[in-house]
Design a protein around this motif. Sequence first.
Motif, PDB file in Angstrom:
ATOM      1  N   TRP A  82      16.780  -0.031  -3.562  1.00  0.00           N
ATOM      2  CA  TRP A  82      16.373  -1.044  -4.529  1.00  0.00           C
ATOM      3  C   TRP A  82      15.301  -0.495  -5.464  1.00  0.00           C
ATOM      4  CZ3 TRP A  82      18.059  -6.208  -4.978  1.00  0.00           C
ATOM      5  CH2 TRP A  82      19.007  -6.597  -4.014  1.00  0.00           C
ATOM      6  N   ASN A  89      13.850  -7.199  -8.826  1.00  0.00           N
ATOM      7  CA  ASN A  89      14.353  -6.028  -8.109  1.00  0.00           C
ATOM      8  C   ASN A  89      15.858  -5.910  -8.320  1.00  0.00           C
ATOM      9  OD1 ASN A  89      11.747  -5.894  -7.192  1.00  0.00           O
ATOM     10  ND2 ASN A  89      12.220  -6.522  -5.091  1.00  0.00           N
ATOM     11  N   GLU A  94      24.182   1.816  -2.569  1.00  0.00           N
ATOM     12  CA  GLU A  94      24.287   1.423  -1.167  1.00  0.00           C
ATOM     13  C   GLU A  94      25.338   2.273  -0.486  1.00  0.00           C
ATOM     14  OE1 GLU A  94      27.358  -2.347  -1.834  1.00  0.00           O
ATOM     15  OE2 GLU A  94      25.690  -2.528  -0.436  1.00  0.00           O
ATOM     16  N   TYR A 155      12.446   1.107  -2.976  1.00  0.00           N
ATOM     17  CA  TYR A 155      12.364   0.933  -1.530  1.00  0.00           C
ATOM     18  C   TYR A 155      13.774   0.884  -0.972  1.00  0.00           C
ATOM     19  CZ  TYR A 155      13.346  -4.065  -2.292  1.00  0.00           C
ATOM     20  OH  TYR A 155      13.923  -5.251  -2.668  1.00  0.00           O
ATOM     21  N   TYR A 156      13.902   1.155   0.318  1.00  0.00           N
ATOM     22  CA  TYR A 156      15.189   1.083   0.999  1.00  0.00           C
ATOM     23  C   TYR A 156      15.217  -0.140   1.916  1.00  0.00           C
ATOM     24  CZ  TYR A 156      16.161   5.941  -0.375  1.00  0.00           C
ATOM     25  OH  TYR A 156      16.398   7.087  -1.090  1.00  0.00           O
ATOM     26  N   ASN A 157      16.382  -0.749   2.022  1.00  0.00           N
ATOM     27  CA  ASN A 157      16.590  -1.851   2.954  1.00  0.00           C
ATOM     28  C   ASN A 157      17.778  -1.487   3.845  1.00  0.00           C
ATOM     29  OD1 ASN A 157      15.813  -4.704   3.678  1.00  0.00           O
ATOM     30  ND2 ASN A 157      18.003  -4.986   3.334  1.00  0.00           N
ATOM     31  N   GLU A 215      17.393  -6.069  10.626  1.00  0.00           N
ATOM     32  CA  GLU A 215      17.114  -5.647   9.255  1.00  0.00           C
ATOM     33  C   GLU A 215      15.722  -5.031   9.192  1.00  0.00           C
ATOM     34  OE1 GLU A 215      17.675  -7.511   4.736  1.00  0.00           O
ATOM     35  OE2 GLU A 215      18.343  -8.594   6.527  1.00  0.00           O
ATOM     36  N   ARG A 217      12.940  -2.780   6.271  1.00  0.00           N
ATOM     37  CA  ARG A 217      12.695  -2.319   4.908  1.00  0.00           C
ATOM     38  C   ARG A 217      11.645  -1.225   4.923  1.00  0.00           C
ATOM     39  NH1 ARG A 217      10.800  -6.333  -0.058  1.00  0.00           N
ATOM     40  NH2 ARG A 217       9.569  -4.801  -1.192  1.00  0.00           N
ATOM     41  N   SER A 218      11.843  -0.226   4.085  1.00  0.00           N
ATOM     42  CA  SER A 218      10.863   0.856   3.991  1.00  0.00           C
ATOM     43  C   SER A 218       9.689   0.420   3.124  1.00  0.00           C
ATOM     44  CB  SER A 218      11.504   2.106   3.387  1.00  0.00           C
ATOM     45  OG  SER A 218      11.676   1.944   1.980  1.00  0.00           O
ATOM     46  N   THR A 220       7.349   0.822  -0.201  1.00  0.00           N
ATOM     47  CA  THR A 220       7.684   1.150  -1.592  1.00  0.00           C
ATOM     48  C   THR A 220       7.147   2.542  -1.935  1.00  0.00           C
ATOM     49  OG1 THR A 220       7.574  -1.187  -2.202  1.00  0.00           O
ATOM     50  CG2 THR A 220       7.426   0.411  -3.989  1.00  0.00           C
TER      51      THR A 220
END
Length: 229
Positions: A82, A89, A94, A155-157, A215, A217-218, A220
Amino acid sequence: MAVGAASATAKIAIAALVVAIAWPAALRAQREPGIQVSLPPGALRGQAPPIVQSHGVLADRRVRDLLVNGFPARLHYRLELWSRAGLFNSMESEIEWDVVVRYSPLDRRYIVARVEPGDHVINLGTFEQMRGVEDVVSAPYLPAIRLPRHRERYYYNAVLEVEMISVSDLDEVERWLRGELRPAVRGERSPGTALTRGVRTLLVKLVGGEQRHYEARSSTFTVEQPAER
């Protein structure tokens, strides 16, 4: 091999080495079942993929009982990149992949395979004990996601869904693992298949294999030098 490609490969190899060193500590820190997405070292964050790993997602006794009784487990992973540029965002890229775990009562062994994009099946091993299955499932993985292309904040999700495959799909799973069909575990049905994904999900719930959702998230990060195209 081109110089740019060789450089990118070297950077990914460095990231993988860093992960291999940090992985045991990360697993000890994560006590609850779930998924993690870890960024590579600062200089590589626009050049190498993140590290995705799950932990304890097969520890549930109901999941293990269903496995032993002939219901394969499907672990469906999705990683999203993202961008935080602008007011909203936006998802830049993906990638999805699967890990399938099944138990062979004849051999009394667990068989684990990973399905990468393009329906490429990789055999991850055969194990007598669940400990071996858990080790290979929780190993760090570097997904081949398309990397950032601009100097922006990202960032990654990561999403993981664990479900048990219904008895009606067992034959198709066996044929798929032998390379005869496209993966049933992705919900891609052949024209002659009677069950839709919705009906299969209902059957899965009836046997007690409700879906687990995880889930993460990394943090940012800012990309100063995007990956070479």
